[in-house]
Design an enzyme around this catalytic site. Structure first.
Site, PDB file in Angstrom:
ATOM      1  N   GLN A 189     -14.744  34.130  67.607  1.00  0.00           N
ATOM      2  CA  GLN A 189     -14.275  34.261  68.991  1.00  0.00           C
ATOM      3  C   GLN A 189     -15.067  33.250  69.822  1.00  0.00           C
ATOM      4  O   GLN A 189     -16.195  33.497  70.209  1.00  0.00           O
ATOM      5  CB  GLN A 189     -14.501  35.693  69.484  1.00  0.00           C
ATOM      6  CG  GLN A 189     -13.887  35.983  70.821  1.00  0.00           C
ATOM      7  CD  GLN A 189     -14.118  37.428  71.253  1.00  0.00           C
ATOM      8  OE1 GLN A 189     -14.865  38.176  70.627  1.00  0.00           O
ATOM      9  NE2 GLN A 189     -13.496  37.807  72.348  1.00  0.00           N
TER      10      GLN A 189
ATOM     11  N   VAL B 263     -14.754  32.169  72.879  1.00  0.00           N
ATOM     12  CA  VAL B 263     -15.055  32.607  74.243  1.00  0.00           C
ATOM     13  C   VAL B 263     -15.158  34.125  74.212  1.00  0.00           C
ATOM     14  O   VAL B 263     -14.214  34.800  73.799  1.00  0.00           O
ATOM     15  CB  VAL B 263     -13.963  32.163  75.246  1.00  0.00           C
ATOM     16  CG1 VAL B 263     -14.240  32.708  76.635  1.00  0.00           C
ATOM     17  CG2 VAL B 263     -13.856  30.645  75.282  1.00  0.00           C
TER      18      VAL B 263
ATOM     19  N   HIS C 198      -8.947  37.699  74.026  1.00  0.00           N
ATOM     20  CA  HIS C 198      -7.789  36.823  74.135  1.00  0.00           C
ATOM     21  C   HIS C 198      -6.990  36.865  72.837  1.00  0.00           C
ATOM     22  O   HIS C 198      -7.538  36.943  71.757  1.00  0.00           O
ATOM     23  CB  HIS C 198      -8.178  35.379  74.481  1.00  0.00           C
ATOM     24  CG  HIS C 198      -9.135  34.726  73.550  1.00  0.00           C
ATOM     25  ND1 HIS C 198     -10.484  35.015  73.523  1.00  0.00           N
ATOM     26  CD2 HIS C 198      -8.946  33.773  72.614  1.00  0.00           C
ATOM     27  CE1 HIS C 198     -11.087  34.269  72.601  1.00  0.00           C
ATOM     28  NE2 HIS C 198     -10.163  33.509  72.031  1.00  0.00           N
TER      29      HIS C 198
ATOM     30  N   HIS D 249      -4.148  34.821  70.668  1.00  0.00           N
ATOM     31  CA  HIS D 249      -3.522  33.518  70.440  1.00  0.00           C
ATOM     32  C   HIS D 249      -2.060  33.746  70.084  1.00  0.00           C
ATOM     33  O   HIS D 249      -1.759  34.552  69.199  1.00  0.00           O
ATOM     34  CB  HIS D 249      -4.177  32.792  69.256  1.00  0.00           C
ATOM     35  CG  HIS D 249      -5.596  32.422  69.479  1.00  0.00           C
ATOM     36  ND1 HIS D 249      -5.972  31.147  69.810  1.00  0.00           N
ATOM     37  CD2 HIS D 249      -6.726  33.159  69.402  1.00  0.00           C
ATOM     38  CE1 HIS D 249      -7.292  31.106  69.932  1.00  0.00           C
ATOM     39  NE2 HIS D 249      -7.771  32.321  69.682  1.00  0.00           N
TER      40      HIS D 249
END
Length: 143
Positions: free
Chosen positions: A97, A99, A103, A105
Protein backbone atom coordinates in the site's frame (compact mmCIF):
# COMPACT_ATOMS: atom_id res chain seq x y z
CA UNK A 1 -20.30 9.05 6.09
CA UNK A 2 -19.03 11.96 8.11
CA UNK A 3 -15.68 13.40 7.26
CA UNK A 4 -12.80 12.87 9.67
CA UNK A 5 -9.96 15.33 9.96
CA UNK A 6 -7.67 15.03 6.94
CA UNK A 7 -4.21 13.75 7.72
CA UNK A 8 -1.73 16.58 7.04
CA UNK A 9 0.86 14.19 5.60
CA UNK A 10 -1.52 12.21 3.36
CA UNK A 11 -1.39 12.91 -0.39
CA UNK A 12 -4.86 11.40 -0.86
CA UNK A 13 -6.32 13.66 1.84
CA UNK A 14 -4.75 16.58 -0.05
CA UNK A 15 -6.47 15.42 -3.23
CA UNK A 16 -9.81 15.00 -1.42
CA UNK A 17 -9.61 18.54 0.01
CA UNK A 18 -8.44 20.07 -3.27
CA UNK A 19 -4.96 20.91 -2.02
CA UNK A 20 -3.31 18.56 -4.51
CA UNK A 21 -4.27 18.35 -8.20
CA UNK A 22 -5.72 15.16 -9.65
CA UNK A 23 -7.78 14.07 -12.62
CA UNK A 24 -11.04 13.48 -10.76
CA UNK A 25 -13.53 11.22 -12.45
CA UNK A 26 -16.17 10.93 -9.72
CA UNK A 27 -17.02 12.25 -6.29
CA UNK A 28 -19.90 12.12 -3.86
CA UNK A 29 -20.32 12.59 -0.13
CA UNK A 30 -18.46 9.32 0.58
CA UNK A 31 -15.65 9.11 -1.98
CA UNK A 32 -13.40 10.79 -4.50
CA UNK A 33 -12.19 8.83 -7.54
CA UNK A 34 -9.26 10.00 -9.67
CA UNK A 35 -6.75 8.69 -12.17
CA UNK A 36 -3.67 6.94 -10.81
CA UNK A 37 -0.57 9.00 -11.64
CA UNK A 38 1.33 5.88 -12.65
CA UNK A 39 -1.35 3.76 -14.31
CA UNK A 40 -1.09 0.16 -15.39
CA UNK A 41 -3.21 1.21 -18.38
CA UNK A 42 -4.93 4.50 -19.29
CA UNK A 43 -8.06 4.86 -17.18
CA UNK A 44 -6.53 3.17 -14.09
CA UNK A 45 -8.54 4.86 -11.34
CA UNK A 46 -8.24 5.04 -7.55
CA UNK A 47 -11.34 5.27 -5.37
CA UNK A 48 -10.66 6.71 -1.91
CA UNK A 49 -12.98 7.48 0.98
CA UNK A 50 -13.19 11.15 1.93
CA UNK A 51 -12.60 10.05 5.51
CA UNK A 52 -8.96 9.35 6.28
CA UNK A 53 -8.67 5.68 7.13
CA UNK A 54 -5.60 3.67 6.37
CA UNK A 55 -7.03 0.24 5.57
CA UNK A 56 -10.30 -1.47 4.80
CA UNK A 57 -10.42 -2.78 8.35
CA UNK A 58 -10.35 0.81 9.63
CA UNK A 59 -13.38 1.84 7.57
CA UNK A 60 -16.45 2.11 9.84
CA UNK A 61 -19.13 -0.46 9.08
CA UNK A 62 -21.71 2.15 8.10
CA UNK A 63 -19.29 3.50 5.48
CA UNK A 64 -18.59 0.18 3.74
CA UNK A 65 -21.83 0.16 1.71
CA UNK A 66 -21.52 3.71 0.34
CA UNK A 67 -17.82 3.18 -0.38
CA UNK A 68 -18.25 -0.03 -2.34
CA UNK A 69 -21.36 1.23 -4.10
CA UNK A 70 -19.13 3.99 -5.49
CA UNK A 71 -16.38 1.46 -6.34
CA UNK A 72 -18.98 -0.60 -8.24
CA UNK A 73 -20.21 2.46 -10.14
CA UNK A 74 -16.70 3.63 -11.02
CA UNK A 75 -15.75 0.11 -12.14
CA UNK A 76 -18.58 0.07 -14.67
CA UNK A 77 -17.62 3.54 -15.88
CA UNK A 78 -13.96 2.62 -16.31
CA UNK A 79 -14.91 -0.42 -18.37
CA UNK A 80 -17.39 1.51 -20.53
CA UNK A 81 -15.34 4.69 -20.76
CA UNK A 82 -12.15 2.93 -21.74
CA UNK A 83 -13.92 0.38 -24.00
CA UNK A 84 -12.40 -2.41 -21.91
CA UNK A 85 -13.50 -6.04 -21.96
CA UNK A 86 -13.31 -6.17 -18.15
CA UNK A 87 -11.44 -4.83 -15.18
CA UNK A 88 -9.12 -5.69 -12.34
CA UNK A 89 -10.30 -4.34 -8.98
CA UNK A 90 -7.87 -4.55 -6.06
CA UNK A 91 -7.11 -3.12 -2.66
CA UNK A 92 -4.03 -3.62 -0.50
CA UNK A 93 -3.95 -3.38 3.28
CA UNK A 94 -0.59 -2.08 4.53
CA UNK A 95 1.65 -4.42 2.49
CA UNK A 96 2.14 -2.97 -1.00
CA UNK A 97 0.00 0.00 0.00
CA UNK A 98 2.07 2.91 -1.30
CA UNK A 99 -0.17 5.55 0.31
CA UNK A 100 -1.52 4.78 3.80
CA UNK A 101 -5.08 5.87 2.93
CA UNK A 102 -7.62 3.24 1.89
CA UNK A 103 -7.88 3.05 -1.90
CA UNK A 104 -9.26 0.61 -4.43
CA UNK A 105 -7.56 0.28 -7.81
CA UNK A 106 -9.90 -0.05 -10.79
CA UNK A 107 -7.87 -1.09 -13.82
CA UNK A 108 -9.38 -1.54 -17.30
CA UNK A 109 -8.45 -4.92 -18.80
CA UNK A 110 -8.49 -6.53 -22.21
CA UNK A 111 -7.38 -9.98 -23.29
CA UNK A 112 -3.67 -10.21 -24.07
CA UNK A 113 -3.03 -6.76 -22.55
CA UNK A 114 0.30 -7.93 -21.14
CA UNK A 115 -0.69 -7.87 -17.45
CA UNK A 116 0.49 -11.09 -15.86
CA UNK A 117 0.27 -12.04 -12.22
CA UNK A 118 1.52 -9.30 -9.96
CA UNK A 119 4.41 -8.07 -12.11
CA UNK A 120 2.74 -4.96 -13.44
CA UNK A 121 4.44 -2.73 -16.02
CA UNK A 122 3.55 0.75 -14.73
CA UNK A 123 4.00 3.83 -16.87
CA UNK A 124 3.16 7.51 -16.80
CA UNK A 125 0.65 9.17 -19.10
CA UNK A 126 2.38 10.42 -22.25
CA UNK A 127 1.20 13.95 -21.49
CA UNK A 128 -1.53 15.96 -19.78
CA UNK A 129 -3.81 15.57 -22.81
CA UNK A 130 -3.73 11.76 -22.59
CA UNK A 131 -4.58 11.88 -18.87
CA UNK A 132 -7.39 14.39 -19.40
CA UNK A 133 -8.83 12.29 -22.23
CA UNK A 134 -8.93 9.18 -20.03
CA UNK A 135 -10.52 11.13 -17.17
CA UNK A 136 -13.12 12.69 -19.48
CA UNK A 137 -14.07 9.30 -20.93
CA UNK A 138 -14.70 7.87 -17.45
CA UNK A 139 -16.64 10.97 -16.32
CA UNK A 140 -18.80 10.70 -19.45
CA UNK A 141 -19.46 7.01 -18.78
CA UNK A 142 -20.64 7.87 -15.25
CA UNK A 143 -23.32 10.06 -16.86
Amino acid sequence: MTAAEPSPDCVFCAIVTGGQPAYRVYEDEAVVAFLDRRPLFPGHTLVVPRRHVETLTDLPGDAVGPYFTAVQRVTGAVQRGMAAAGSFVAENNTVSQSVPHLHVHVVPRNRKDGLRGFFWPRRRYADEAEAETAAARIRAALG
